[in-house]
Scaffold this motif. Structure first.
Motif, PDB file in Angstrom:
ATOM      1  N   VAL A  21       0.871  -1.168   0.000  1.00 51.33           N
ATOM      2  CA  VAL A  21       0.000   0.000   0.000  1.00 51.33           C
ATOM      3  C   VAL A  21       0.910   1.221   0.000  1.00 51.33           C
ATOM      4  O   VAL A  21       1.851   1.301   0.791  1.00 51.33           O
ATOM      5  CB  VAL A  21      -0.900   0.006   1.255  1.00 51.33           C
ATOM      6  CG1 VAL A  21      -1.577   1.340   1.435  1.00 51.33           C
ATOM      7  CG2 VAL A  21      -1.921  -1.117   1.178  1.00 51.33           C
ATOM      8  N   VAL A  22       0.619   2.158  -0.894  1.00 49.58           N
ATOM      9  CA  VAL A  22       1.376   3.403  -0.961  1.00 49.58           C
ATOM     10  C   VAL A  22       0.395   4.547  -0.745  1.00 49.58           C
ATOM     11  O   VAL A  22      -0.641   4.628  -1.418  1.00 49.58           O
ATOM     12  CB  VAL A  22       2.094   3.561  -2.322  1.00 49.58           C
ATOM     13  CG1 VAL A  22       2.861   4.869  -2.369  1.00 49.58           C
ATOM     14  CG2 VAL A  22       3.027   2.388  -2.578  1.00 49.58           C
ATOM     15  N   SER A  23       0.703   5.428   0.220  1.00 53.99           N
ATOM     16  CA  SER A  23      -0.168   6.569   0.501  1.00 53.99           C
ATOM     17  C   SER A  23      -0.239   7.490  -0.710  1.00 53.99           C
ATOM     18  O   SER A  23       0.630   7.462  -1.589  1.00 53.99           O
ATOM     19  CB  SER A  23       0.330   7.336   1.727  1.00 53.99           C
ATOM     20  OG  SER A  23       1.623   7.837   1.490  1.00 53.99           O
ATOM     21  N   GLU A  24      -1.273   8.323  -0.774  1.00 55.51           N
ATOM     22  CA  GLU A  24      -1.459   9.240  -1.907  1.00 55.51           C
ATOM     23  C   GLU A  24      -0.254  10.140  -2.132  1.00 55.51           C
ATOM     24  O   GLU A  24       0.119  10.410  -3.262  1.00 55.51           O
ATOM     25  CB  GLU A  24      -2.701  10.114  -1.691  1.00 55.51           C
ATOM     26  CG  GLU A  24      -3.958   9.511  -2.207  1.00 55.51           C
ATOM     27  CD  GLU A  24      -5.098  10.499  -2.223  1.00 55.51           C
ATOM     28  OE1 GLU A  24      -5.787  10.555  -3.244  1.00 55.51           O
ATOM     29  OE2 GLU A  24      -5.307  11.213  -1.224  1.00 55.51           O
ATOM     30  N   ASP A  25       0.363  10.595  -1.035  1.00 55.32           N
ATOM     31  CA  ASP A  25       1.522  11.488  -1.178  1.00 55.32           C
ATOM     32  C   ASP A  25       2.817  10.719  -1.464  1.00 55.32           C
ATOM     33  O   ASP A  25       3.864  11.315  -1.687  1.00 55.32           O
ATOM     34  CB  ASP A  25       1.688  12.377   0.047  1.00 55.32           C
ATOM     35  CG  ASP A  25       1.916  11.594   1.340  1.00 55.32           C
ATOM     36  OD1 ASP A  25       2.159  10.374   1.288  1.00 55.32           O
ATOM     37  OD2 ASP A  25       1.836  12.221   2.406  1.00 55.32           O
ATOM     38  N   GLY A  26       2.740   9.381  -1.438  1.00 53.41           N
ATOM     39  CA  GLY A  26       3.906   8.560  -1.742  1.00 53.41           C
ATOM     40  C   GLY A  26       4.912   8.431  -0.617  1.00 53.41           C
ATOM     41  O   GLY A  26       5.948   7.798  -0.771  1.00 53.41           O
ATOM     42  N   LEU A  27       4.611   9.001   0.557  1.00 60.79           N
ATOM     43  CA  LEU A  27       5.569   9.006   1.656  1.00 60.79           C
ATOM     44  C   LEU A  27       5.508   7.762   2.540  1.00 60.79           C
ATOM     45  O   LEU A  27       6.438   7.480   3.281  1.00 60.79           O
ATOM     46  CB  LEU A  27       5.377  10.255   2.512  1.00 60.79           C
ATOM     47  CG  LEU A  27       5.625  11.582   1.792  1.00 60.79           C
ATOM     48  CD1 LEU A  27       5.321  12.752   2.714  1.00 60.79           C
ATOM     49  CD2 LEU A  27       7.049  11.649   1.274  1.00 60.79           C
ATOM     50  N   LYS A  28       4.396   7.024   2.490  1.00 62.44           N
ATOM     51  CA  LYS A  28       4.265   5.841   3.325  1.00 62.44           C
ATOM     52  C   LYS A  28       4.026   4.621   2.456  1.00 62.44           C
ATOM     53  O   LYS A  28       3.210   4.645   1.542  1.00 62.44           O
ATOM     54  CB  LYS A  28       3.104   6.011   4.311  1.00 62.44           C
ATOM     55  CG  LYS A  28       2.969   4.849   5.269  1.00 62.44           C
ATOM     56  CD  LYS A  28       1.884   5.069   6.299  1.00 62.44           C
ATOM     57  CE  LYS A  28       1.790   3.873   7.219  1.00 62.44           C
ATOM     58  NZ  LYS A  28       0.700   3.989   8.163  1.00 62.44           N
ATOM     59  N   ARG A  29       4.771   3.552   2.759  1.00 62.03           N
ATOM     60  CA  ARG A  29       4.620   2.281   2.050  1.00 62.03           C
ATOM     61  C   ARG A  29       4.475   1.188   3.101  1.00 62.03           C
ATOM     62  O   ARG A  29       5.239   1.156   4.068  1.00 62.03           O
ATOM     63  CB  ARG A  29       5.829   2.039   1.159  1.00 62.03           C
ATOM     64  CG  ARG A  29       5.694   0.826   0.280  1.00 62.03           C
ATOM     65  CD  ARG A  29       6.934   0.711  -0.610  1.00 62.03           C
ATOM     66  NE  ARG A  29       6.737  -0.352  -1.561  1.00 62.03           N
ATOM     67  CZ  ARG A  29       6.781  -0.203  -2.868  1.00 62.03           C
ATOM     68  NH1 ARG A  29       7.022   0.985  -3.379  1.00 62.03           N
ATOM     69  NH2 ARG A  29       6.603  -1.230  -3.661  1.00 62.03           N
ATOM     70  N   LEU A  30       3.519   0.297   2.903  1.00 62.18           N
ATOM     71  CA  LEU A  30       3.208  -0.727   3.892  1.00 62.18           C
ATOM     72  C   LEU A  30       3.024  -2.072   3.200  1.00 62.18           C
ATOM     73  O   LEU A  30       2.238  -2.174   2.249  1.00 62.18           O
ATOM     74  CB  LEU A  30       1.922  -0.330   4.637  1.00 62.18           C
ATOM     75  CG  LEU A  30       1.372  -1.265   5.688  1.00 62.18           C
ATOM     76  CD1 LEU A  30       2.349  -1.402   6.849  1.00 62.18           C
ATOM     77  CD2 LEU A  30       0.032  -0.748   6.187  1.00 62.18           C
ATOM     78  N   ALA A  31       3.724  -3.099   3.666  1.00 55.62           N
ATOM     79  CA  ALA A  31       3.556  -4.454   3.141  1.00 55.62           C
ATOM     80  C   ALA A  31       2.296  -5.059   3.746  1.00 55.62           C
ATOM     81  O   ALA A  31       2.108  -5.026   4.973  1.00 55.62           O
ATOM     82  CB  ALA A  31       4.771  -5.307   3.464  1.00 55.62           C
ATOM     83  N   VAL A  32       1.422  -5.601   2.902  1.00 58.52           N
ATOM     84  CA  VAL A  32       0.145  -6.185   3.324  1.00 58.52           C
ATOM     85  C   VAL A  32      -0.074  -7.484   2.547  1.00 58.52           C
ATOM     86  O   VAL A  32       0.737  -7.867   1.718  1.00 58.52           O
ATOM     87  CB  VAL A  32      -1.029  -5.213   3.067  1.00 58.52           C
ATOM     88  CG1 VAL A  32      -0.852  -3.926   3.856  1.00 58.52           C
ATOM     89  CG2 VAL A  32      -1.210  -4.919   1.578  1.00 58.52           C
ATOM     90  N   ALA A  33      -1.207  -8.130   2.808  1.00 62.49           N
ATOM     91  CA  ALA A  33      -1.615  -9.308   2.036  1.00 62.49           C
ATOM     92  C   ALA A  33      -3.052  -9.104   1.581  1.00 62.49           C
ATOM     93  O   ALA A  33      -3.898  -8.650   2.350  1.00 62.49           O
ATOM     94  CB  ALA A  33      -1.513 -10.568   2.873  1.00 62.49           C
ATOM     95  N   ILE A  34      -3.321  -9.427   0.323  1.00 58.67           N
ATOM     96  CA  ILE A  34      -4.695  -9.413  -0.182  1.00 58.67           C
ATOM     97  C   ILE A  34      -5.275 -10.791   0.104  1.00 58.67           C
ATOM     98  O   ILE A  34      -4.721 -11.810  -0.301  1.00 58.67           O
ATOM     99  CB  ILE A  34      -4.733  -9.107  -1.683  1.00 58.67           C
ATOM    100  CG1 ILE A  34      -4.112  -7.732  -1.956  1.00 58.67           C
ATOM    101  CG2 ILE A  34      -6.170  -9.174  -2.205  1.00 58.67           C
ATOM    102  CD1 ILE A  34      -3.964  -7.395  -3.422  1.00 58.67           C
ATOM    103  N   VAL A  35      -6.408 -10.817   0.827  1.00 58.75           N
ATOM    104  CA  VAL A  35      -7.021 -12.062   1.267  1.00 58.75           C
ATOM    105  C   VAL A  35      -8.115 -12.507   0.303  1.00 58.75           C
ATOM    106  O   VAL A  35      -8.316 -13.694   0.083  1.00 58.75           O
ATOM    107  CB  VAL A  35      -7.592 -11.905   2.692  1.00 58.75           C
ATOM    108  CG1 VAL A  35      -8.265 -13.161   3.160  1.00 58.75           C
ATOM    109  CG2 VAL A  35      -6.480 -11.509   3.649  1.00 58.75           C
ATOM    110  N   ASP A  36      -8.859 -11.562  -0.236  1.00 58.19           N
ATOM    111  CA  ASP A  36      -9.776 -11.889  -1.322  1.00 58.19           C
ATOM    112  C   ASP A  36      -9.873 -10.709  -2.268  1.00 58.19           C
ATOM    113  O   ASP A  36      -9.537  -9.583  -1.932  1.00 58.19           O
ATOM    114  CB  ASP A  36     -11.123 -12.423  -0.838  1.00 58.19           C
ATOM    115  CG  ASP A  36     -12.049 -11.418  -0.209  1.00 58.19           C
ATOM    116  OD1 ASP A  36     -11.929 -10.209  -0.488  1.00 58.19           O
ATOM    117  OD2 ASP A  36     -12.934 -11.818   0.543  1.00 58.19           O
TER     118      ASP A  36
END
Length: 82
Positions: A21-36
Motif C-alpha cells: 500500500v502506498v499513501s497518496e503522497d507517496g511518503l508511506k509504504r506498507l507491506a500487506v496481504a490481499i485475502v480476497d
C-alpha cells in the motif's frame, strides 16, 4: 437466527497475494496481504497496529490500483477500486 445478506455486487475470489500500500503522497509504504479479490475491490490483511489511509494505491502482481478505504475491523480492511 440472523440471516446473512450478501451485498457485494461481484463475487470475490479467496487469494493470498503479497502486496504493498502506498499513501497518496507517496511518503508511506506498507507491506500487506490481499485475502480476497474481485474486479471491484479487495480484502486486505494488515500487520498488527497498522492502519490504511482513506485513499491509497495498492501494488500487487504487476498491477497498480487506486483505492478508497471502505471499512476496517481489527487487522482487516475492505478497499474499493476507483
Amino acid at each position: 437466527m440472523k440471516t446473512f445478506i450478501e451485498r457485494r455486487k461481484q463475487k470475490r475470489l479467496a487469494v493470498n497475494i503479497p502486496a504493498n500500500v502506498v499513501s497518496e503522497d507517496g511518503l508511506k509504504r506498507l507491506a500487506v496481504a490481499i485475502v480476497d479479490l474481485s474486479p471491484a475491490g479487495a480484502l486486505i490483511e494488515l500487520p498488527a497496529g497498522e492502519a490504511l489511509p482513506g485513499r491509497f494505491t495498492l501494488l500487487f502482481e504487476r498491477q497498480m490500483q487506486s483505492c478508497r478505504l471502505v471499512w476496517t475491523h481489527e487487522q482487516f480492511s475492505g478497499a474499493e477500486f476507483m
